[in-house]
Design a protein around this motif. Structure first.
Motif, PDB file in Angstrom:
ATOM      1  N   ALA A 130       0.824  -1.210   0.000  1.00  0.00           N
ATOM      2  CA  ALA A 130       0.000   0.000   0.000  1.00  0.00           C
ATOM      3  C   ALA A 130       0.856   1.257   0.000  1.00  0.00           C
ATOM      4  CB  ALA A 130      -0.931  -0.002   1.206  1.00  0.00           C
ATOM      5  N   VAL A 131       2.013   1.207   0.674  1.00  0.00           N
ATOM      6  CA  VAL A 131       2.933   2.344   0.687  1.00  0.00           C
ATOM      7  C   VAL A 131       3.411   2.642  -0.733  1.00  0.00           C
ATOM      8  CG1 VAL A 131       5.166   3.171   1.515  1.00  0.00           C
ATOM      9  CG2 VAL A 131       3.649   1.916   3.061  1.00  0.00           C
ATOM     10  N   ALA A 159       6.704  -1.526  -5.905  1.00  0.00           N
ATOM     11  CA  ALA A 159       6.413  -0.442  -6.848  1.00  0.00           C
ATOM     12  C   ALA A 159       6.434  -0.971  -8.283  1.00  0.00           C
ATOM     13  CB  ALA A 159       7.403   0.700  -6.667  1.00  0.00           C
ATOM     14  N   VAL A 160       7.348  -1.883  -8.579  1.00  0.00           N
ATOM     15  CA  VAL A 160       7.352  -2.528  -9.905  1.00  0.00           C
ATOM     16  C   VAL A 160       6.015  -3.223 -10.146  1.00  0.00           C
ATOM     17  CG1 VAL A 160       8.334  -4.434 -11.252  1.00  0.00           C
ATOM     18  CG2 VAL A 160       9.846  -2.819 -10.074  1.00  0.00           C
ATOM     19  N   ALA A 161       5.603  -4.039  -9.176  1.00  0.00           N
ATOM     20  CA  ALA A 161       4.333  -4.763  -9.317  1.00  0.00           C
ATOM     21  C   ALA A 161       3.157  -3.802  -9.424  1.00  0.00           C
ATOM     22  CB  ALA A 161       4.142  -5.704  -8.129  1.00  0.00           C
ATOM     23  N   SER A 250       6.178  10.856  -0.432  1.00  0.00           N
ATOM     24  CA  SER A 250       5.000  10.006  -0.269  1.00  0.00           C
ATOM     25  C   SER A 250       5.033   9.370   1.112  1.00  0.00           C
ATOM     26  CB  SER A 250       4.987   8.923  -1.356  1.00  0.00           C
ATOM     27  OG  SER A 250       3.891   8.063  -1.209  1.00  0.00           O
ATOM     28  N   LEU A 251       4.011   9.651   1.912  1.00  0.00           N
ATOM     29  CA  LEU A 251       3.963   9.196   3.301  1.00  0.00           C
ATOM     30  C   LEU A 251       2.864   8.160   3.498  1.00  0.00           C
ATOM     31  CD1 LEU A 251       4.837   9.458   6.296  1.00  0.00           C
ATOM     32  CD2 LEU A 251       3.171  11.307   6.499  1.00  0.00           C
ATOM     33  N   GLY A 252       3.257   6.933   3.719  1.00  0.00           N
ATOM     34  CA  GLY A 252       2.292   5.894   4.061  1.00  0.00           C
ATOM     35  C   GLY A 252       1.259   5.654   2.987  1.00  0.00           C
ATOM     36  N   LEU A 262      -4.721   0.498   0.678  1.00  0.00           N
ATOM     37  CA  LEU A 262      -4.505  -0.832   1.235  1.00  0.00           C
ATOM     38  C   LEU A 262      -5.390  -1.868   0.548  1.00  0.00           C
ATOM     39  CD1 LEU A 262      -2.929  -2.458   3.312  1.00  0.00           C
ATOM     40  CD2 LEU A 262      -4.754  -2.024   4.946  1.00  0.00           C
ATOM     41  N   ALA A 263      -6.644  -1.532   0.311  1.00  0.00           N
ATOM     42  CA  ALA A 263      -7.532  -2.465  -0.381  1.00  0.00           C
ATOM     43  C   ALA A 263      -7.047  -2.706  -1.812  1.00  0.00           C
ATOM     44  CB  ALA A 263      -8.958  -1.925  -0.383  1.00  0.00           C
TER      45      ALA A 263
END
Length: 310
Positions: A130-131, A159-161, A250-252, A262-263
């Motif tokens: 999610a991050v 991040a690639v995925a 980018s924070l969290g 997250l979902a």
């Protein structure tokens, strides 16, 4: 009940009387070790862990949304709870007890049910995913984008995925270690960079990786900074200025108009089991937490994400 705490002598498995946290009881089934878990020691030496998945008392498998704020301020009500002024005081495993334990309590509204296809033993990976997803979204990743990722730890590989899931037409990866390059190849990255990129993700958390990310950004593009840095740094503002490129910390993660980061990340993992298979390199029972942390901190052992299974 067993829990993992940092002590003066290092990471230790301790017995606690009550589950850490507050809210609904979750029986933890997977808790992965983040780079922050290896570095950060909060006041009072709290129980470690914020990448958590488990099972509610009714049997529903969930992942814990570890980033949340007061849930009453304007930012929280807009879904931007990652920007709540109280967020740092609620940081699991740093400011307060985390959930690397056999059981954990979390607010019911911070529990996200797992989609079909995502096993609970793999689902702690959804939190770091999610991050990365949040950063890609802030950077404007979408169909047709050219994306480069600098740094191939778990956040970089996720991040690639994520970029591929968002429809990027080309995803390049700069990785230092052979096992990271192997994982990147499994996830469909082009190993090595060439040209300029619409979105460049800095995922290593160093001055050198940020400088490299700025070097790779295309005119009008975005450099998304995932790698946390807490000291003053030098940046190549001239290159950003000439290319009219954005530097995007980018924070969290948070909610958005169509759902939540997250979902979205959990759905990505459910749709492609290759991601968890490539990134979760080691699993340990909670009793072996000290060894798990040793492996997670030694890049020569080929670790990407190490998971404890209480």
């Amino acid at each position: 009940m067993k829990a993992v705490r940092r002590t003066d002598d290092g990471v230790a498995v301790v017995e606690v009387d009550d589950p850490p946290g507050s809210g609904e009881l979750v029986r933890i089934r997977s808790a992965s070790i983040c780079g922050g878990d290896l570095r950060h020691v909060g006041p009072g030496r709290p129980i470690i862990g914020h990448e958590l998945a488990g099972v509610r008392e009714d049997g529903t498998a969930v992942v814990v949304e570890a980033v949340y704020g007061c849930m009453t301020c304007a930012r929280c009500l807009q879904g931007r709870y990652n920007l709540c002024p109280t967020w740092l005081r609620r940081s699991l495993g740093v400011a307060i007890d985390g959930g690397m334990a056999e059981q954990f309590r979390a607010p019911a509204e911070r529990l996200v049910a797992l989609p079909a296809g995502l096993a609970v033993r793999d689902a702690s990976l959804a939190e770091p995913a999610a991050v990365s997803w949040h950063g890609l979204r802030l950077g404007g990743t979408g169909p047709g984008s050219r994306v480069a990722v600098v740094g191939a730890g778990a956040l970089g590989l996720l991040a690639v995925a994520g970029a591929r899931r968002m429809g990027a037409r080309h995803v390049a990866l700069e990785a230092r270690h052979p096992h990271q390059r192997e994982a990147g190849d499994l996830l469909g990255a082009s190993l090595g960079t060439g040209g300029r990129y619409d979105v460049v993700v800095e995922a290593a958390g160093s001055d050198a990786s940020l400088a490299r990310a700025i070097e790779l950004v295309a005119p009008g593009g975005s450099v998304v900074v995932l790698g946390a840095q807490f000291s003053e740094i030098r940046i190549d503002l001239q290159t950003l200025f000439i290319r009219e490129a954005r530097l995007v910390p980018s924070l969290g993660y948070c909610a958005h108009r169509d759902g939540s980061d997250l979902a979205d990340a959990a759905a990505m993992l459910a749709a492609d089991p290759t991601i968890a298979a490539a990134l979760i390199t080691h699993r340990f029972p909670i009793e072996d937490a000290a060894e798990a942390f040793r492996v997670a901190g030694d890049r020569s052992l080929g670790a990407i994400r190490v998971v404890l299974e209480p």
